[in-house]
Design an enzyme around this catalytic site. Structure first.
Site, mmCIF file in Angstrom:
data_model
loop_
_atom_site.group_PDB
_atom_site.id
_atom_site.type_symbol
_atom_site.label_atom_id
_atom_site.label_comp_id
_atom_site.label_asym_id
_atom_site.label_seq_id
_atom_site.Cartn_x
_atom_site.Cartn_y
_atom_site.Cartn_z
ATOM 1 N N GLU A 162 59.030 64.963 31.813
ATOM 2 C CA GLU A 162 59.154 63.511 31.753
ATOM 3 C C GLU A 162 60.531 63.072 32.245
ATOM 4 O O GLU A 162 60.674 62.058 32.933
ATOM 5 C CB GLU A 162 58.908 63.035 30.311
ATOM 6 C CG GLU A 162 58.532 61.581 30.220
ATOM 7 C CD GLU A 162 57.867 61.224 28.887
ATOM 8 O OE1 GLU A 162 57.268 62.121 28.246
ATOM 9 O OE2 GLU A 162 57.958 60.067 28.497
ATOM 10 N N GLU A 175 60.527 63.267 35.827
ATOM 11 C CA GLU A 175 59.729 62.160 36.376
ATOM 12 C C GLU A 175 60.523 60.854 36.371
ATOM 13 O O GLU A 175 60.511 60.088 37.336
ATOM 14 C CB GLU A 175 58.440 62.002 35.542
ATOM 15 C CG GLU A 175 57.499 60.942 36.100
ATOM 16 C CD GLU A 175 56.254 60.727 35.233
ATOM 17 O OE1 GLU A 175 56.117 61.418 34.206
ATOM 18 O OE2 GLU A 175 55.453 59.859 35.604
ATOM 19 N N CYS A 189 53.023 60.391 25.288
ATOM 20 C CA CYS A 189 52.675 61.492 24.389
ATOM 21 C C CYS A 189 51.844 61.071 23.196
ATOM 22 O O CYS A 189 51.282 61.911 22.511
ATOM 23 C CB CYS A 189 53.910 62.253 23.934
ATOM 24 S SG CYS A 189 55.373 61.285 23.843
ATOM 25 N N SER A 245 53.945 57.486 32.026
ATOM 26 C CA SER A 245 54.327 58.799 32.533
ATOM 27 C C SER A 245 53.065 59.617 32.730
ATOM 28 O O SER A 245 52.128 59.530 31.936
ATOM 29 C CB SER A 245 55.239 59.484 31.507
ATOM 30 O OG SER A 245 55.211 60.879 31.722
ATOM 31 N N LYS A 268 44.475 62.534 18.453
ATOM 32 C CA LYS A 268 44.569 63.803 19.192
ATOM 33 C C LYS A 268 43.221 64.506 19.268
ATOM 34 O O LYS A 268 42.967 65.278 20.180
ATOM 35 C CB LYS A 268 45.573 64.736 18.505
ATOM 36 C CG LYS A 268 47.027 64.284 18.581
ATOM 37 C CD LYS A 268 47.700 64.600 19.897
ATOM 38 C CE LYS A 268 49.162 64.177 19.880
ATOM 39 N NZ LYS A 268 49.704 64.030 21.245
ATOM 40 N N GLU A 302 41.740 62.933 22.151
ATOM 41 C CA GLU A 302 42.491 63.346 23.341
ATOM 42 C C GLU A 302 42.074 64.745 23.786
ATOM 43 O O GLU A 302 41.870 65.002 24.984
ATOM 44 C CB GLU A 302 43.991 63.313 23.027
ATOM 45 C CG GLU A 302 44.870 63.668 24.223
ATOM 46 C CD GLU A 302 46.331 63.894 23.818
ATOM 47 O OE1 GLU A 302 47.207 63.343 24.480
ATOM 48 O OE2 GLU A 302 46.566 64.617 22.828
ATOM 49 N N GLU A 349 39.828 65.108 31.550
ATOM 50 C CA GLU A 349 40.942 65.320 32.479
ATOM 51 C C GLU A 349 41.989 66.283 31.918
ATOM 52 O O GLU A 349 42.849 66.766 32.652
ATOM 53 C CB GLU A 349 41.580 63.980 32.892
ATOM 54 C CG GLU A 349 42.104 63.105 31.756
ATOM 55 C CD GLU A 349 41.065 62.131 31.198
ATOM 56 O OE1 GLU A 349 39.847 62.456 31.229
ATOM 57 O OE2 GLU A 349 41.466 61.057 30.712
ATOM 58 N N CYS A 356 54.960 59.585 14.707
ATOM 59 C CA CYS A 356 54.016 60.616 14.267
ATOM 60 C C CYS A 356 54.127 60.974 12.795
ATOM 61 O O CYS A 356 53.145 61.377 12.177
ATOM 62 C CB CYS A 356 54.219 61.884 15.086
ATOM 63 S SG CYS A 356 54.136 61.563 16.849
#
Lengths: 625, 160, 585
Positions: free
Chosen positions: C281, C284, C301, C321, C360, C363, C368, C505
């Site tokens: 990141e 990036e 994230c 990102s 999650k 996710e 993908e 989190c």
């Protein structure tokens, strides 16, 4: 509009107005044909009558001598459509389209009332010789005192000038030009007027609480009359909408609000239409809007329609609904007077309460306080319904006994049946038994016997009505209409209904009554709003006065009134049955069989308890057990 | 009656205009929903989404309100709405039997619409015509002092 | 305005509280805990459960303490026979509409209703009747809603609408038939829900829970597969609560031991994945800065946030990102780098992530996020689920010795650790970006401006002369406020960190549930974050790029950050999603 214009309009209309109150006045040479345009009479075709009267008068060449006025409700809905002809005050009931020509020809042209259509039940009232009874002589009207309903049936509600002619907007002119806001509040306080919508909180105190200065305040009219069997407010709105607008403006002046909302049931299309017209006319006349009477006082009113939720009759739920939410009540405190509509201080009163305000201002607090009883001043409008002859709307001084209302004004119970109970206060009220018929009707006496004034619904029940079934009917209503927010109401009402359903189905158990009482007590003290707190009242009051009926259902599996289907059986009395087979032919379930000319029998396994056989039998041979 | 595509499009445009004219009043949601209900005879997902997005509130809020008030319907109503009053005055005079008869004649429950879209039944709380109890209203036509036997004839009038 | 106070007595105790306090607040001040169910501090105060009823002298009837304003000289009674009886009765009524499979309920033991019933001696169910709703929605991979247990307290609704600004669920219907749920009774899977799971934390009973993955994990462990586990940073700061440790206790070493004892073949650490994320990141961001890329760049994230962005702010998807989230990166590395090193066929590897998160779970199932037909992560356990596994395996957590994570993908820097707190990703990124961009060593690695529990934080960072503005938002509603300000052009940032859950989190939808009363007294966001910042401070190495295993993975496997290989394995893409998938035109 200025004060002079107001006075001029009043004077111009005064002769007409006077004629429609005191009969026997010489009149103006013009007959006024007042056709009830309330919901009840409209439903039975009164609109058509208006047209026919006008066209018949035209035909007879007396169009200029006849003024047809579509009014608000006269009250005796059971005998609608109703037509009153002034100056005589002749009271025609159940007028049909085909009667109109006769009335026009005989009465309006010939001066001879059509006797067969005149309602003249005057009871034991003695009239002078040759004096034919008028509307005001009938038993139905004689004991009434129409204050809130004073203009219903008297004026054309769609014509602001007719309202002005009967002192309309004079009270507003008076407060704006002669009184301080504090004086207005004091007057209302001194009048002893209590809220007509339910709990009877003193109106003046409500206004006082909202007095503290704030940049924005509201006046709200609660016209979400939801009690099944109650239509007082609707009749006032249909018959005298300006009285409510004027009173709201007065309240606005008293507390310092410039904006009002009327929240009216969408199920009342005629009321909505007349309110809409009235607001437009008042705005046009400058009686709503900016700088009223040139005093610098601004006040305008918006109409909001209810959307079919009984709970919105609860004031905080109503406000929540206007704000655009599910109509769920909010906890009080804070009270609306402190934090109401859109979080601003708000005075909220119901229609009938407002309908009293203008007269209090014009006639004074003492005048009003002298009507009714000491703690319940003025009058109360009741919607009489159910098993009573004169179904309709009546207004009596507070303190009138139930017996007077039911037997004198209401004409008693039809079909020779026995009175069993009067239900007042709708789903929040209770059932009053015969033993309490002499109770004076006022806030405190009704409360003392386990009912409540409520908004004024009064449903009469006879011996054929089962009180457990009635309690269940009301609980079904509250379960359906509970908003679902708080635990006791959402679940308590439902569990009570579960138990009542079991009892009426013959599955009641020992201990059920105690469970009902326990849930009822919990709701009364712990529900969030008045709807929940009063929801058990129909059960509590029937348990109090008709406990034996509950016990008969539970322990003997018997419905004494013969109303609970599951507990009754139809049978044919072989002594009386002639064996004609008519019942057998009519029975939709094929449950009746027999040989012609011999007694028939009903197969209980097939019987669906519809009662058709009983209705059909000409010999009274079918009996309920 | 089911709306045609064109009708839906023009009603939607009209609703958008109504929303634009009312979104800035105090408490705009109820008047807008009532307008939409009246216009479409029910609130579809598209209608509710349009209202919610215009006012910047979740669709779930509009849905919550639509299911709270009896006036709102999530499904199109029949051509004829049969409202059988279940107010107290009507009830003590036998309205329950009248409702039963209507239900069995039409083969649907209260709140439902016949499969051909012709009739809907609504059990209404007090129409305020207690003098005529028991009362039933079909699209504005009032029928009073009913007994179950009257129902067949009344419904046939509309089932032409 | 002056700070007005009022003085009143509660059960005879005189207290002085702010004038805008409620009777409930005042009672707590007086050391009295009034029972509540529908009340949730700062979230829901509607007075609907009627358990916090009190008697207030002079007031009509009983008043709900949670919504009753205090007044000078008020005399409040919270404990009387009548109040006890009323509360008991209301509990009985709630139970009459509650699926009482308490023995096996996920919330047995920390159910607020159960606790109150115990306190009030509710041992009979006299009013049993039909349940108002038995709708059971387990369609989504993240959250299960069970209306047979729902008590209509609306804490979840308020959380979803007011706290998170999502409005996936609401109250529909009226009276007894009113229920909580999505429109038309549809599933969360077809709703705007972003699977943050905050509703689960708000639920006092077992009507909301995560979709179970325990059975999948046990099955994998029994299957002979090579089952590898990785816990997220926030897990070590929260799982201790499940075993009686005070909030904010870090139990990293015991966690590693417990996982090992559960039979996982390797115990790696998502903190490593976090360091890897920072490498990618950070690179990036530098790339975007230097090549006119789309700014502000926004972190990716948090899967709750990513879902939110896809459903509510698709116009910002180019700003996200492209980095996969840390555990997905770690999963991808396990199935490639580790597989290669250990000589195991990736098909035989089963990756389990332990996350403070319910999103999650969704996710991990995204198509993908896979490589060569294998999902990067095979199963996601919440902290609560892991605790349940530890308990059911008979592992005495408190007596466990500490141990380390397995090497190769187990080492972490302090930067990786603080990922679990709001602002942590930003701070971690800044530590690396600063040094990479300037070539200088940071004097002070602590970027305190982006720490703390405020919903939105802003800071101006001096990258050795080049100033950039950054922002941190936690909770989707705060993110929405921030993005709206950006859209209106009122704010201009270079880099934004967004976490879907308020507090980040450590307060994710998969963390231990703390009851409403304790939530009044404990600032969960701050306390749990503290544990992570303490661990960071104690680490010898506090920058991701100085993690030796990170250095190794680039040297041995990935090449450099944002290399072709890194792109293939560690980056992803996003696409707009319908809020109501069943109603797409």
């Amino acid at each position: 509009m200025n004060l002079e214009t107001l006075a001029r309009i009043r004077e111009e209309g005064q002769a007409n107005a006077a004629m429609r109150v005191a009969t026997g006045l010489p009149g103006t040479g013009v007959h006024h044909v007042m056709v009830c345009g309330g919901t009840g009479c409209t439903s039975s075709g009164s609109e058509k009558l208006c047209e026919l009267f006008a066209s018949e008068a035209e035909k007879q060449g007396i169009a200029d001598k006849v003024k047809v006025v579509r009014t608000g409700c006269f009250g005796l809905c059971a005998l609608g459509p109703i037509v009153i002809v002034y100056p005589e005050g002749t009271f025609y009931s159940q007028v049909k389209a085909e009667d109109v020509a006769e009335i026009v020809e005989s009465h309006l042209l010939g001066g001879e009332p059509v006797e067969r259509l005149v309602y003249e039940d005057i009871g034991d009232l003695k009239l002078p010789e040759g004096h034919s009874p008028t509307l005001y002589d009938t038993v139905f009207y004689h004991k009434q005192l129409r204050l809130a309903l004073r203009n219903c049936g008297r004026i054309n509600p769609e014509d602001i000038n007719e309202y002005i002619a009967v002192d309309g907007y004079r009270a507003l002119a008076k407060v704006l030009t002669e009184m301080t806001p504090d004086e207005v509040i004091q007057t209302v306080l001194d009048s002893g007027l209590r809220g007509r919508g339910g709990a009877g909180f003193p109106t003046g105190r409500k206004w006082m609480f909202a007095k503290a200065p704030a940049p924005k305040k509201y006046v709200v009219c609660n016209a979400d009359e939801g009690d099944p069997g109650a239509f007082m407010d609707r009749s006032i709105l249909e018959g005298d909408p300006h009285a409510v607008l004027e009173a709201m403006a007065i309240a606005g002046y008293a507390i310092g609000a410039d904006e009002g909302y009327i929240y009216v049931r969408a199920e009342y299309p005629i009321a909505v239409q007349r309110l809409t017209i009235a607001i437009e006319q008042a705005r046009e006349a400058g009686l709503l809007g900016k700088d009223i009477f040139g005093t610098g006082f601004d006040f305008d009113i918006q109409l909001r329609l209810g959307a079919g939720a009984f709970v919105c009759g609860e004031e905080t739920a109503l406000l929540t609904s206007i704000e655009g939410n599910r109509g769920e009540p909010r906890p009080r405190p804070p009270f609306p007077a402190v934090k109401g509509l859109f979080g601003k201080p708000t005075v909220i009163n119901n229609v009938e309460t407002y309908a009293n305000i203008c007269q209090i201002i014009l006639n004074g607090a003492d005048w009003f306080a002298s009507q009714g009883t000491k703690t319940s001043t003025g009058t109360k409008v009741f919607a009489l319904g159910g098993k009573i002859k004169h179904t309709g709307l009546v207004e009596v001084p507070m303190g009138t006994t139930l017996r007077e209302i039911i037997y004198d004004i209401g004409g008693g119970i039809p079909n020779g049946k026995k009175f069993k109970a009067a239900q007042t206060g709708g789903p929040s009220g209770g059932c009053i038994p015969a033993a309490n018929l002499d109770t004076a009707v006022d806030y405190d006496s009704l409360k003392a016997i386990g009912s409540m004034m409520g908004s004024g619904g009064m449903i009469i029940m006879d011996e054929d009505n089962c009180m457990v079934d009635i309690a269940k009917f009301f609980l079904e209503f509250t379960v359906d209409e509970s908003c679902g927010k708080c635990v006791p109401c959402r679940l308590g009402t439902r569990r009570m209904l579960d138990i009542l359903t079991r009892i009426t189905e013959g599955k009641g158990e020992d201990g059920d009554i105690e469970k009902l009482e326990a849930i009822a007590a919990d709701l009364q003290c712990s529900a969030l709003c008045a709807l929940g707190q009063t929801a058990p009242n129909p059960v509590v009051s029937t348990l109090r006065y008709f406990r034996d009926e509950y016990e008969a259902h539970i322990y003997e599996k018997r419905c004494p009134a013969g109303a609970c289907k599951a507990l009754l059986q139809y049978a044919i009395d072989p002594e009386k049955c002639k064996g004609c087979s008519l019942c057998s032919k009519k029975c939709p379930a094929g449950a009746i069989s027999g040989e012609i000319k011999k007694p028939f029998t009903i197969d209980p396994a097939k019987c669906i308890k519809c009662g058709v056989c009983m209705e059909t039998c000409r010999f009274g041979a079918v009996v309920k057990k | 009656m089911a709306l045609t595509k064109e009708q839906i499009a023009s009603k939607t445009e009209e609703l958008k205009a109504f929303i634009a004219a009312h979104k800035d009043i105090d408490g705009p949601l109820m008047p807008i929903m009532q307008h939409a209900q009246e216009s479409f005879s029910y609130l579809s997902m598209e209608t509710m989404t349009l209202i919610a997005d215009s006012l910047g509130i979740p669709v779930a809020d509009v849905y919550g309100i639509a299911t709270f008030y009896a006036q709102f319907s999530l499904k199109p109503k029949g051509d004829y709405v049969v409202s059988v009053c279940q107010g107290t005055a009507c009830y003590v005079k036998g309205a329950a039997a009248v409702l039963e008869e209507v239900k069995s004649r039409l083969g649907i429950e209260a709140g439902e619409t016949t499969p051909d879209g012709k009739f809907s039944i609504q059990d209404t709380r007090c129409l305020g015509c207690c003098g005529l109890a028991p009362v039933m209203v079909v699209n504005g036509d009032v029928y009073g002092r009913l007994v179950p036997a009257d129902i067949k004839g009344i419904l046939e009038k509309y089932d032409a | 305005m002056e700070n007005k106070t009022v003085t009143l007595t509660v059960d005879g105790v005189t207290v002085t509280v702010p004038a805008d306090a409620t009777v409930l607040d005042a009672a707590r001040e007086a050391g009295v805990n009034i029972p509540t169910l529908c009340y949730l501090k700062d979230v829901n105060a509607i007075g609907s459960c009627r358990l916090c009823l009190v008697e207030i002298q002079g007031a009509r009837g009983l008043q709900a303490a949670c919504v009753s304003p205090v007044a000078e000289g008020q005399v409040v009674t919270t404990n009387s026979p009548k109040l006890r009886e009323t509360r008991r009765m209301n509990l009985e009524l709630i139970l009459s509409n509650h699926n009482r499979e308490c023995t096996s309920c996920v919330r047995s033991g920390n159910c607020e209703l159960q606790a109150l019933c115990r306190e009030y001696g509710v041992d009979d169910y006299p009013y049993d009747g039909k349940l108002s709703s038995e709708k059971y929605d387990d369609v989504s991979p993240s959250i299960v809603r069970d209306n047979s247990k729902c008590i209509n307290c609306r804490r979840c609704v308020a959380t979803c609408n007011k706290v998170q600004g999502i409005g996936a669920i609401g109250v529909s219907g009226r009276g007894f038939r009113s229920e909580i749920g999505c429109i038309y009774g549809e599933s969360l899977a077809d709703s705007p829900c972003v699977y943050c799971g905050q509703c689960i934390l708000a639920c006092p009973v077992g009507a909301l829970k995560e979709k179970d993955s325990i059975s999948d994990v046990y099955a994998a462990l029994a299957s002979g597969k090579h089952v590898v586990v990785q816990p997220a940073p926030a897990v070590r700061a929260t799982i201790g609560e499940e075993f009686g440790y005070p909030v904010g206790t870090s139990v990293t070493g015991k966690l590693a031991t417990a996982l090992r004892r559960l039979g996982f073949a390797k115990v790696f650490d998502t903190d490593f994945g976090a360091d890897l994320t920072i490498m990618e990141e950070g690179a990036e961001l530098i790339h975007r800065l230097q090549n006119g890329g789309k700014l502000p760049m926004i972190t990716s994230c948090s899967p709750g946030w990513v879902n939110y962005c896809e459903k509510f702010y698709p116009e910002f998807l180019p700003n996200l990102s492209t980095c996969k989230s840390p555990h997905e990166m770690e999963g991808a590395m396990i199935k490639t780098y580790y597989a290669e090193k250990a000589g195991i066929d990736p098909k035989d590897i089963y990756v389990v992530s332990v996350m403070p998160c319910t999103a999650k779970k969704f996710e991990a199932k995204r198509g993908e996020l896979s490589h060569d037909g294998l999902q990067d992560v095979d199963a996601v356990l919440t902290v609560r689920e892991l605790a349940k596994m530890i308990r059911s395996a008979g592992i005495d957590f408190r007596r466990l010795p500490d141990s380390d994570f397995d090497s190769l993908l187990g080492e972490s820097s302090g930067a990786g650790v603080i990922f679990g707190a709001t602002g942590g990703v930003m701070e971690a990124a800044l530590r690396t970006v600063y040094e990479k961009l300037t070539g200088k060593t940071l004097d002070d690695v602590n970027f305190t401006a982006v720490r703390g529990t405020a919903g939105v934080k802003e800071a101006e960072i001096d990258l050795d002369g080049k100033k950039i503005t950054v922002a941190v938002a936690n909770g989707t509603k705060n993110a929405s406020n921030l993005l709206e300000a950006v859209k209106r052009g009122e704010r201009d940032y270079t880099f934004i960190e967004v976490m879907g859950c308020p507090g980040g989190c450590v307060c994710g939808g998969g963390t231990p549930i703390v009851n409403a009363t304790d939530r009044v007294y404990i600032d969960l966001k701050a306390e749990r974050a503290k544990a992570l910042y303490a661990e960071d401070a104690g680490k010898p190495n506090r920058k991701s790029h100085e993690n030796s295993e990170i250095k190794a993975i680039y040297a041995d496997f990935l090449g450099s950050p944002n290399s072709h290989k890194a792109h293939e394995l560690l980056h992803t893409s996003y696409s707009p999603r319908a809020k109501y998938s069943k109603h797409e035109a």
